[in-house]
Motif scaffolding. Structure first.
Motif, mmCIF file in Angstrom:
data_model
loop_
_atom_site.group_PDB
_atom_site.id
_atom_site.type_symbol
_atom_site.label_atom_id
_atom_site.label_comp_id
_atom_site.label_asym_id
_atom_site.label_seq_id
_atom_site.Cartn_x
_atom_site.Cartn_y
_atom_site.Cartn_z
ATOM 1 N N CYS A 119 43.186 37.615 -14.600
ATOM 2 C CA CYS A 119 42.658 38.397 -15.800
ATOM 3 C C CYS A 119 43.109 39.898 -15.343
ATOM 4 N N GLU A 126 44.683 48.986 -13.654
ATOM 5 C CA GLU A 126 44.959 47.808 -12.686
ATOM 6 C C GLU A 126 46.606 47.876 -12.828
ATOM 7 N N ASP A 155 44.182 41.596 -21.433
ATOM 8 C CA ASP A 155 43.301 42.098 -22.290
ATOM 9 C C ASP A 155 43.816 43.580 -22.673
ATOM 10 N N LYS A 292 35.680 40.021 -20.154
ATOM 11 C CA LYS A 292 36.372 39.164 -19.412
ATOM 12 C C LYS A 292 36.128 37.561 -19.517
ATOM 13 N N ASP A 316 40.702 37.580 -10.185
ATOM 14 C CA ASP A 316 40.762 38.997 -10.754
ATOM 15 C C ASP A 316 42.184 39.391 -10.310
ATOM 16 N N GLN A 351 34.581 36.915 -1.643
ATOM 17 C CA GLN A 351 35.412 38.157 -1.667
ATOM 18 C C GLN A 351 35.454 38.806 -0.249
ATOM 19 N N GLU A 458 29.542 37.913 -16.102
ATOM 20 C CA GLU A 458 29.642 36.705 -16.450
ATOM 21 C C GLU A 458 29.617 35.666 -15.468
ATOM 22 N N GLN A 497 30.270 50.703 -11.037
ATOM 23 C CA GLN A 497 30.500 49.191 -10.723
ATOM 24 C C GLN A 497 29.165 48.566 -10.590
ATOM 25 N N ARG A 500 26.947 48.681 -13.894
ATOM 26 C CA ARG A 500 27.470 47.582 -14.768
ATOM 27 C C ARG A 500 26.730 46.047 -13.999
ATOM 28 N N TRP A 501 26.787 45.838 -12.724
ATOM 29 C CA TRP A 501 26.390 44.808 -12.402
ATOM 30 C C TRP A 501 24.543 44.609 -12.520
ATOM 31 N N THR A 635 36.839 48.785 -13.076
ATOM 32 C CA THR A 635 36.964 49.744 -12.071
ATOM 33 C C THR A 635 38.328 49.870 -11.644
ATOM 34 N N LYS A 637 41.833 50.527 -9.907
ATOM 35 C CA LYS A 637 42.398 50.062 -8.646
ATOM 36 C C LYS A 637 43.510 50.857 -7.989
HETATM 37 O O1 LIG Z 1 37.528 43.294 -20.869
HETATM 38 C C1 LIG Z 1 37.605 42.827 -19.784
HETATM 39 C C2 LIG Z 1 37.109 43.394 -18.711
HETATM 40 C C3 LIG Z 1 37.471 42.970 -17.328
HETATM 41 N N1 LIG Z 1 38.441 42.171 -17.321
HETATM 42 C C4 LIG Z 1 38.877 41.651 -15.904
HETATM 43 O O2 LIG Z 1 37.769 41.624 -15.058
HETATM 44 C C5 LIG Z 1 37.994 41.592 -13.827
HETATM 45 C C6 LIG Z 1 37.161 42.260 -12.891
HETATM 46 O O3 LIG Z 1 36.929 43.560 -13.379
HETATM 47 P P1 LIG Z 1 36.677 44.824 -12.269
HETATM 48 O O4 LIG Z 1 36.713 46.050 -12.933
HETATM 49 O O5 LIG Z 1 37.459 44.425 -11.161
HETATM 50 O O6 LIG Z 1 35.114 44.474 -11.908
HETATM 51 P P2 LIG Z 1 34.561 44.186 -10.552
HETATM 52 O O7 LIG Z 1 33.158 44.548 -10.652
HETATM 53 O O8 LIG Z 1 35.456 44.687 -9.414
HETATM 54 O O9 LIG Z 1 34.557 42.737 -10.435
HETATM 55 C C7 LIG Z 1 33.244 41.796 -10.346
HETATM 56 O O10 LIG Z 1 32.099 41.924 -11.408
HETATM 57 C C8 LIG Z 1 32.478 41.232 -12.369
HETATM 58 C C9 LIG Z 1 31.420 41.088 -13.382
HETATM 59 O O11 LIG Z 1 30.941 42.355 -13.797
HETATM 60 C C10 LIG Z 1 33.420 39.881 -12.214
HETATM 61 O O12 LIG Z 1 34.009 39.618 -13.403
HETATM 62 C C11 LIG Z 1 34.551 39.844 -11.066
HETATM 63 O O13 LIG Z 1 34.899 38.655 -10.970
HETATM 64 C C12 LIG Z 1 33.831 40.537 -9.656
HETATM 65 O O14 LIG Z 1 34.866 40.704 -8.884
HETATM 66 C C13 LIG Z 1 39.492 42.377 -13.475
HETATM 67 O O15 LIG Z 1 40.433 41.420 -13.283
HETATM 68 C C14 LIG Z 1 39.614 42.787 -15.076
HETATM 69 O O16 LIG Z 1 40.905 42.765 -15.614
HETATM 70 C C15 LIG Z 1 39.109 41.435 -18.322
HETATM 71 O O17 LIG Z 1 39.742 40.621 -18.291
HETATM 72 N N2 LIG Z 1 38.699 41.903 -19.580
#
Ligand SMILES: O=c1ccn([C@@H]2O[C@H](COP(=O)(O)OP(=O)(O)O[C@H]3O[C@H](CO)[C@@H](O)[C@H](O)[C@H]3O)[C@@H](O)[C@H]2O)c(=O)[nH]1
Ligand SMILES: [Mn+2]
Length: 745
Positions: A119, A126, A155, A292, A316, A351, A458, A497, A500-501, A635, A637
């Motif tokens: 994704c 990203e 996306d 996502k 991811d 991870q 999710e 981040q 959000r969690w 987030t 990168k």
């Molecule tokens: O509308 C969206 C938003 C995000 N993503 C993808 O979701 C992934 C995770 O996003 P990231 O910003 O890296 O979030 P993190 O907080 O680092 O990710 C953690 O937390 C997310 C839930 O909040 C999980 O989906 C991830 O797998 C987990 O590693 C990335 O590949 C994004 O490209 C999408 O595909 N569509």
């Protein structure tokens, strides 16, 4: 049997003869200690709570009653969190796989097909080159190429990303045979070329190719658009022609582009290549896209129309494979009939991150969440799902082990066999249809089928629902990390981040599927509690806030709120404090952590308690009463050189103002002032050390933990220092709080 199809004959063979081990498991050495300690610690907690209740009943002034009540609530919450942590400690197990034995049990032609989902959501946060590296690293797995299909969900709806993938598809023709012939371990080209510096002339040639691809992709991203000179063939031109004037990230038709097809495209040594498919689902401002989770469901359907592999790896965009034999480890479990009869839903890898600094300033490693807790849950029904690095049995997305839920179109079901080439017209037509933004209306997608909607996390939520349905999971944690990802390196990114969690977890915690009600009913007490421990993370902020302010404000006024050193209650406090801290330390260090990393880990918990968890709790409450909504803020990168340098030095990166810094800075100021004032009370003989000792200790720990904040406020002059505005506002608010406390106490 239900979890995987297509391997039953081989499995029976495996059980009948004396086959070599494919995997083993060993209980943790800590089990007995943990259980005995849990019993003793529970008694101590109960005694403490009784003590608070008695104090509350016997309090003589309003202030004393308020303090007793605040301490009672805080300690009660801490006790509940502690209790919910116990499932992780009662039956930890360690697993080991023996992929070298796989060949003796199963023929390569019987290996299960694998669909990989990657994704991405934003070409600027990203970088497409990174996403392409992720794809290349899995396309180059040591696995029959005709069984691998890589699906990329974009996306961001960006031609820049599609361009990067077209380039990657060309580069793969050279890269995959090169990896095979030279037994390369780092199969993400970027990782390979940065970690090696002595090359053969062949490697040199590949590197030149990679560098030229890198320059092209980065140029295009920098310019923000694709110049005509980059488009070579008619097929490419047709693909990019979808980006018409009205095409925006939020509003555009579906774009599906098959970049490599394994029955047609070959590498330079005449080997077939894996399938590589770019998907950007249809978007419309008027239809919710569910972030996502929505993207993954589109990939579940699109892949069903094209390959429908029984195994799905979700990644991811920032998680590259770091070990080419990872899918073989997965097969070690999938080809074990005993495991399969346990209704295996998914195999989760931890991870792991690259680029974390020596002492892991922000505890970005998340040792407890990603390494310690899953070992504990593995001894129960299995670890939680963490979003990336997870191999699912496709069947698990379609109802519980004994209740298959069929999707609205039979061709999307987990057992459907695809018998047409992926570029054929009926396949492409159906694929476009199921990627439409209104396709899910009036279907079970997101509620009972596929990845579940309703939470910003999710991953946690979907894994949880699958486990409630009866699926189990396995934690696979080989010595060499199977995947390596990026962790945020600035405090604002970390806190956003985590906020959000925190919100996403509360969404589950307070839903009708709450782990404490629905979870315990479906999975039993221990699993339900374990999910609740994570789901209610943000609740930490309440005791942490109370302990960051209350004892300190009382100390400032010479007011003693804890037992005297000479009282036996004091021993109880010491036992509870050292017991919790000590066990946490032990868990951390025994799973390979260093003392400094542990120190930073406990510090970041306090920081999170005062920032993202507190804000998460507030924002969640506002959302619940309909005042605000939160989206998925991706987030970043992208690394800034100066920030990376400061991160390497272990400095905290504040830099940009954020409201979340304010309570943290106020707490830093109050702890320092109260420690100084408290010491003065004692040194001047106006109060006894005995009575204020615990408060001095708490303020002292606060001050030591806050050192980077004082540094960022007054000592540093670099761009990452505390913004002046935050310092001024916080000082002003801290003074107000001090004045109010001295009036009330
Ligand atoms: O509308 C969206 C938003 C995000 N993503 C993808 O979701 C992934 C995770 O996003 P990231 O910003 O890296 O979030 P993190 O907080 O680092 O990710 C953690 O937390 C997310 C839930 O909040 C999980 O989906 C991830 O797998 C987990 O590693 C990335 O590949 C994004 O490209 C999408 O595909 N569509
Ligand atoms: Mn991420």
């Amino acid at each position: 049997m239900d979890g995987v199809r297509g391997c039953s004959t081989t499995t029976n063979k495996a059980t009948n003869c004396h086959t070599p081990h494919l995997h083993t498991l060993e209980p943790s050495r800590l089990t007995v200690f943990n259980r005995v300690f849990a019993a003793a610690y529970s008694c101590a907690i109960l005694v403490l709570l009784c003590h608070h209740v008695l104090k509350l009943i016997h309090s003589t002034t309003l202030a004393a009653a308020f303090i007793s009540l605040a301490l009672l609530i805080s300690d009660l919450l801490l006790a509940l969190i502690w209790a919910a942590t116990q499932p992780f400690r009662l039956r930890p197990i360690h697993r080991k796989e023996f992929p070298e034995n796989l060949g003796k049990v199963v023929k390569e032609s019987d290996y299960l097909a694998l669909d990989v989902f990657i994704c991405t959501a934003d070409p600027y946060k990203e970088p497409p080159l990174g996403v392409a590296n992720t794809a290349l690293s899995v396309m180059a797995y040591d696995y029959p190429t005709e069984k691998i299909s890589v699906y990329v969900s974009d996306d961001g709806g960006s031609q820049l990303t599609l361009f990067a993938f077209m380039e990657a598809a060309k580069f793969a023709r050279h890269w995959l045979p090169f990896c095979r012939q030279h037994n390369v371990v780092e199969r993400s080209p970027e990782a390979y070329f940065t970690s090696n510096n002595s090359w053969t002339s062949e490697a040199e040639k590949i590197k030149t190719m990679y560098d030229s691809m890198k320059i092209r992709v980065e140029n295009v991203v920098e310019r923000g658009k694709l110049g005509d000179e980059y488009i070579t063939g008619e097929e490419e031109r047709r693909a990019f022609s979808k980006w018409t004037d009205g095409f925006t990230r939020q509003e555009h038709p579906t774009v599906i582009q098959v970049l490599l097809e394994n029955s047609k495209d070959k590498d330079i040594t005449d080997h077939f290549l894996p399938n590589l498919i770019y998907v950007s689902r249809q978007k419309s401002r008027t239809s919710p896209h569910n972030f996502k989770a929505g993207a993954l469901n589109v990939l579940l359907r699109v892949s069903a129309t094209m390959t429908n592999a029984p195994i799905i790896l979700t990644l991811d965009c920032d998680m590259c494979s770091n070990d080419p034999i990872t899918p073989l480890r997965v097969l070690c479990y999938l080809f074990d009939p005993q495991i399969r009869s346990k209704q295996l839903g998914y195999i989760q890898f931890p991870q792991h991150f690259h680029g974390i600094n020596k002492n892991d300033t922000y505890a970005g490693e998340f040792k407890r969440l990603f390494q310690i807790n899953p070992v504990g849950l593995d001894g129960l029904s299995g670890p939680t799902h963490v979003g990336t690095g997870c191999f699912f049995c496709r069947r698990a997305f379609f109802g519980g082990p004994s209740t298959l839920l069929s999707p609205e179109v039979p061709a999307l079901g987990p057992y459907h066999v695809v018998d047409r080439p992926i570029r054929s017209q009926p396949v492409m037509e159906l694929a476009h249809k199921v990627a439409g933004c209104n396709y899910e209306n009036q279907t079970k997608w997101g509620s009972e089928i596929g990845v579940r909607y309703g939470s910003l996390v999710e991953d946690y939520y979907t894994g949880y629902r699958l486990q409630c349905e009866g699926w189990t999971s396995i934690f696979c944690n080989p010595k060499r990390p199977a995947f390596l990802g990026d962790a945020p390196i600035t405090l604002v990114d970390v806190l956003n981040q985590q906020k959000r969690w925190a919100i996403g977890l509360l969404e589950v915690g307070f839903s009708k599927f709450s782990p404490i009600t629905f979870g315990i009913r479906s999975m039993g007490l221990l699993m339900g509690l374990a999910y609740a421990q994570i789901g209610f993370w943000a609740i930490w902020s309440i005791p942490i806030t109370v302990y960051s302010f209350l004892p300190q404000l009382a100390l400032l006024n010479g007011f003693s709120i804890f037992p005297l050193v000479s009282e036996s209650w004091f021993l109880l406090y010491i036992f509870l404090f050292l017991g919790a801290y000590g066990q946490d330390f032990l868990d951390f260090v025994l799973s390979g952590g260093t003392v400094q990393r542990w120190w930073n880990d406990q510090r970041i918990w306090m920081i999170r308690g005062l920032t993202c968890y507190l804000f998460g709790l507030v924002e969640f409450s506002l959302k619940s009463i309909g005042i605000s909504t939160q989206g998925f803020n991706v987030t970043s990168k992208v690394l800034d050189d100066e920030q990376s340098k400061r991160y390497e030095q272990g400095l905290f990166e504040f830099g940009v103002p954020s409201p979340m810094f304010v309570p943290l800075t106020i707490a830093a100021i109050i702890n320092l002032v109260s420690l100084v004032k408290g010491l003065m009370w004692v040194l001047l003989g106006r109060s006894k050390l005995e009575g204020l000792f615990v408060q001095l200790l708490i303020a002292g720990i606060g001050v030591v933990n806050c050192w980077p904040i004082y540094e960022a406020m007054v000592l540093r002059s670099d761009k990452g220092r505390m913004p002046l505005r935050t310092t001024i506002i916080s000082t002003f608010l801290a003074s107000g709080l001090l004045a109010a406390a001295s009036l009330l106490l």
